[in-house]
Design a protein around this motif. Structure first.
Motif, PDB file in Angstrom:
ATOM      1  N   VAL A 101     -22.957 -38.956 -13.279  1.00 49.58           N
ATOM      2  CA  VAL A 101     -23.749 -38.004 -14.061  1.00 49.58           C
ATOM      3  C   VAL A 101     -23.666 -38.344 -15.549  1.00 49.58           C
ATOM      4  O   VAL A 101     -24.663 -38.342 -16.261  1.00 49.58           O
ATOM      5  CB  VAL A 101     -23.275 -36.558 -13.807  1.00 49.58           C
ATOM      6  CG1 VAL A 101     -23.975 -35.585 -14.732  1.00 49.58           C
ATOM      7  CG2 VAL A 101     -23.530 -36.166 -12.369  1.00 49.58           C
ATOM      8  N   TRP A 150     -25.772 -41.500 -16.169  1.00 52.66           N
ATOM      9  CA  TRP A 150     -27.185 -41.208 -15.944  1.00 52.66           C
ATOM     10  C   TRP A 150     -27.754 -40.367 -17.099  1.00 52.66           C
ATOM     11  O   TRP A 150     -28.873 -40.571 -17.543  1.00 52.66           O
ATOM     12  CB  TRP A 150     -27.366 -40.456 -14.614  1.00 52.66           C
ATOM     13  CG  TRP A 150     -28.788 -40.227 -14.233  1.00 52.66           C
ATOM     14  CD1 TRP A 150     -29.600 -39.254 -14.717  1.00 52.66           C
ATOM     15  CD2 TRP A 150     -29.580 -40.988 -13.308  1.00 52.66           C
ATOM     16  NE1 TRP A 150     -30.848 -39.350 -14.147  1.00 52.66           N
ATOM     17  CE2 TRP A 150     -30.865 -40.404 -13.284  1.00 52.66           C
ATOM     18  CE3 TRP A 150     -29.319 -42.100 -12.498  1.00 52.66           C
ATOM     19  CZ2 TRP A 150     -31.894 -40.893 -12.483  1.00 52.66           C
ATOM     20  CZ3 TRP A 150     -30.350 -42.584 -11.698  1.00 52.66           C
ATOM     21  CH2 TRP A 150     -31.611 -41.986 -11.698  1.00 52.66           C
ATOM     22  N   ASN A 151     -26.939 -39.418 -17.567  1.00 55.34           N
ATOM     23  CA  ASN A 151     -27.406 -38.521 -18.630  1.00 55.34           C
ATOM     24  C   ASN A 151     -27.243 -39.099 -20.025  1.00 55.34           C
ATOM     25  O   ASN A 151     -27.715 -38.512 -20.994  1.00 55.34           O
ATOM     26  CB  ASN A 151     -26.652 -37.187 -18.560  1.00 55.34           C
ATOM     27  CG  ASN A 151     -27.032 -36.387 -17.333  1.00 55.34           C
ATOM     28  OD1 ASN A 151     -27.894 -36.804 -16.560  1.00 55.34           O
ATOM     29  ND2 ASN A 151     -26.391 -35.256 -17.145  1.00 55.34           N
ATOM     30  N   PHE A 174     -27.643 -40.879 -23.400  1.00 55.66           N
ATOM     31  CA  PHE A 174     -28.847 -41.193 -24.145  1.00 55.66           C
ATOM     32  C   PHE A 174     -28.494 -42.032 -25.366  1.00 55.66           C
ATOM     33  O   PHE A 174     -29.148 -43.022 -25.686  1.00 55.66           O
ATOM     34  CB  PHE A 174     -29.502 -39.876 -24.570  1.00 55.66           C
ATOM     35  CG  PHE A 174     -30.555 -40.008 -25.627  1.00 55.66           C
ATOM     36  CD1 PHE A 174     -31.790 -40.577 -25.334  1.00 55.66           C
ATOM     37  CD2 PHE A 174     -30.322 -39.569 -26.921  1.00 55.66           C
ATOM     38  CE1 PHE A 174     -32.761 -40.695 -26.314  1.00 55.66           C
ATOM     39  CE2 PHE A 174     -31.285 -39.689 -27.899  1.00 55.66           C
ATOM     40  CZ  PHE A 174     -32.506 -40.250 -27.595  1.00 55.66           C
ATOM     41  N   THR A 203     -33.609 -41.719 -19.384  1.00 57.65           N
ATOM     42  CA  THR A 203     -33.537 -40.763 -20.499  1.00 57.65           C
ATOM     43  C   THR A 203     -34.236 -41.316 -21.737  1.00 57.65           C
ATOM     44  O   THR A 203     -35.028 -40.644 -22.377  1.00 57.65           O
ATOM     45  CB  THR A 203     -32.071 -40.441 -20.851  1.00 57.65           C
ATOM     46  OG1 THR A 203     -31.345 -41.659 -20.949  1.00 57.65           O
ATOM     47  CG2 THR A 203     -31.432 -39.544 -19.836  1.00 57.65           C
TER      48      THR A 203
END
Lengths: 302, 325
Positions: free
Chosen positions: A227, A230-231, A233, A249
């Motif tokens: 997570v 993936w998140n 940025f 993202t």
């Protein structure tokens, strides 16, 4: 609010002294408060998700002209547009995210597992110092790290490559911390000792005996890292300039930035955002049952 | 020999790991932890320690331009002493960014943790219906990337597509600009609260579940109401989790970057220096002043560390006092 009309809670006979003393209406109302509160909370948390599901069905014209929560007719068209946008670069972003998060989380779970195990099981000079140093990494703001990381990787000619996003994310101090707690609770000292008596090497004891015992905890660690990557940025935002290597993202962000000048791109952003949410939600649902949430609070059931 | 009797906890407390074993295995075990920790130490050195050291080094440097700044040798890196630091500390943009983030944190942290505690207590209460479904729903935002969350809420704030404006319009009420001035703070805070409540709720809920049932039974026999049980028993017993979530929330709040950056394309009110970290990013990559940016980064990192250690010490002292009572 009629939508909050939840099933009436039937007081189980004798379960509460209050009902036995003949005050059922009050008791029932009190039991409704938690349910109603949780439903309101769910409503708040699901609102943007519900919005994106509906907004993704609208064509560009409908988006600005019809009522927000009224489904549109443009879903298939939006998907086609998204597919067509710059030869399907959107799917490239998804694949990149899967690569960064999948491989990154796998590597970082391995590093967390072996480091946490070593910190939990062995007593050696510098153990606490090392552990505290690693933990201090949690406190470092990502930008503070990312700026010099960028400059250093630029010197090594590695910026704007897959490695520049992958490598700095392998060591997750929080994962090491969780793995240490978990190894301490899940791997009994006797088992390690028994392995030594049988003449197994330390490496073999770790891989064959301890690691299988640590699997449930490591699933949690993997999910956390997945997570987190993936998140993420900021790191790709700083490291990458070639948009073929962007994670989802960053891809959506650049699409939104361009959308400020070309509102037609807004429908693409919205449809893209909806599809980007799916993989993680699916992962959560699949992995939920393997997942020991206890780890979150640092409490491990023995 | 009973094996359970020899079981020892060798966890975070650092209890001794002392097992009788032959010398050869001890010799072998001595190098094992170092080898096992080698990957972590290497990664730490390369991607944490080295960059931090490099940032500190850069923060004491500056570029001296001679002549017109053209040609090789015209730009030379020289020692700057504390110049970058005095510049950063007297920079009004950095100060304003810091004040903005402090104000933002004063909204986000209490609201987010208050809601998380409330939901956790509700989930833990007797006779609650739909607990698994609502728990999952409230936790769902954790799975949504911050950038996507900011993007979704950003659209919900846009007058042309927002349901809020539609409702306000129908009711004939004034329509504030959610992406400007004071409401912008609330709009940004809301995104953080939305994204963080579920995660903190789960942390608190998990430690609520660890409280033995006998404690409640005893309280109920004494005639305690559910509210009293929540206030007098549950909240004090989960205070370690509350401290942990509070600590992580403060750290995360001070580092706010993604949400305002994502909202920027939707409004002109979010400046490139809205938060201190955004200013560091702008100075380093927008303005190309890596030296000034490095000094600001070092100041922010130092302040964060100071704050964290101060907080952890205070929390530790309180726990010890409570244990002594």
């Amino acid at each position: 609010m009629s939508s909050l009309a939840v099933p009436q809670t039937e007081p189980v006979a004798g379960s509460t002294p209050g009902t036995a003393q003949g005050r059922p209406p009050l008791r029932r109302r009190i039991a409704l408060i938690p349910t109603a509160t949780l439903l309101l909370g769910s409503l708040y948390c699901l609102l943007p998700v519900a919005w994106v599901v509906i907004a993704a069905t609208k064509s560009g014209r409908e988006l600005f002209s019809t009522f927000t929560f009224l489904p549109g007719t443009g879903f298939a068209g939006n998907i086609r547009d998204l597919n067509a946008y710059r030869d399907g670069v959107y799917w490239q972003w998804m694949a990149n995210s899967a690569l960064y998060a999948g491989l990154g989380a796998l590597l970082s779970t391995c590093v967390s597992a072996i480091s946490g195990y070593a910190l939990a099981v062995y007593r050696f000079r510098g153990r606490e110092t090392l552990f505290n140093l690693l933990l201090a990494g949690v406190l470092m703001p990502p930008v503070i790290l990312a700026v010099p990381q960028y400059l250093l990787l630029a010197k090594a000619d590695l910026t704007d490559s897959y490695l520049s996003v992958l490598l700095p994310q392998i060591l997750f101090p929080y994962g090491v911390y969780l793995a240490r707690i978990y190894a301490a609770a899940a791997v009994p000292a006797d088992v390690i000792e028994a392995g030594r008596m049988d003449g197994a090497s330390e490496w073999r004891i770790f891989t064959r005996i301890a690691l299988p015992m640590m699997v449930p905890g490591m699933v949690t660690v993997f999910l956390f890292q997945f997570v987190a990557i993936w998140n993420n940025f900021l790191l790709p935002y700083i490291m990458l300039s070639d948009d073929e290597k962007f994670p989802i993202t960053l891809g959506l962000f650049t699409l939104l930035e361009q959308g400020a000048n070309t509102p037609a791109l807004y429908t693409l952003v919205i449809t893209g955002a909806l599809l980007a949410v799916f993989p993680l939600v699916a992962l959560f649902l699949v992995i939920q049952r393997f997942w020991s949430l206890d780890l979150l609070s640092g409490a491990v059931k023995s | 020999m009973k094996s359970t009797a020899r079981r020892r906890s060798y966890g975070a407390e650092g209890a001794p790991y002392a097992h009788p074993s032959p010398t050869t295995t001890l010799e072998r075990a001595r190098s094992a932890p170092y080898l096992f920790l080698l990957p972590a130490v290497l990664l730490f050195a390369l991607f944490f320690a080295l960059p931090i050291g490099y940032a500190v080094w850069l923060s004491f440097r500056k570029v001296k331009v001679s002549g017109l700044g053209l040609g090789s040798g015209a730009r030379k890196e020289i020692w700057a002493g504390l110049e970058n630091y005095t510049d950063a500390l007297s920079d009004s943009e950095l100060l304003h960014g810091t004040l903005r983030v402090l104000g933002y944190g004063c909204i986000v942290v209490p609201v987010m943790l208050g809601l998380a505690l409330l939901f956790a207590l509700m989930l833990d209460s007797e006779k609650v219906r739909l607990a698994p479904v609502t728990r999952l729903a409230i936790f769902l935002p954790y799975a949504i990337p911050g950038v996507v969350a900011a993007l979704l809420w950003g659209f919900l704030y846009l007058p042309d597509v927002s349901p809020f404006y539609f409702v306000l319009d129908r009711l004939g009420m004034p329509q504030p600009d959610l992406l400007d001035g004071g409401p912008l703070f609330l709009a940004l805070s809301n995104i953080a609260v939305w994204g963080g409540t579920g995660f903190n709720m789960i942390v608190i809920y998990t430690s609520l579940q660890a409280i033995p049932a006998e404690v409640y039974e005893a309280a109920k026999l004494d005639g305690a109401t559910p509210l009293q049980i929540a206030l007098r028993i549950k909240i004090p017993m989960v205070s370690p989790s509350l401290v942990l979530t509070f600590f992580f929330s403060i750290i995360a709040t001070l580092q706010v970057f993604n949400e305002p950056t994502t909202l920027k394309p939707l409004t002109n009110s979010v400046s490139t220096t809205w938060s201190p970290l955004m200013k560091v990013h702008r100075d380093a990559f927008g303005e190309g002043d890596i030296y000034g940016a490095a000094a600001q980064a070092v100041i922010i990192a130092f302040a964060t560390l100071l704050l964290s250690f101060g907080f952890l010490r205070a929390a530790n002292r309180r726990q010890k006092q409570e244990a002594a009572r």
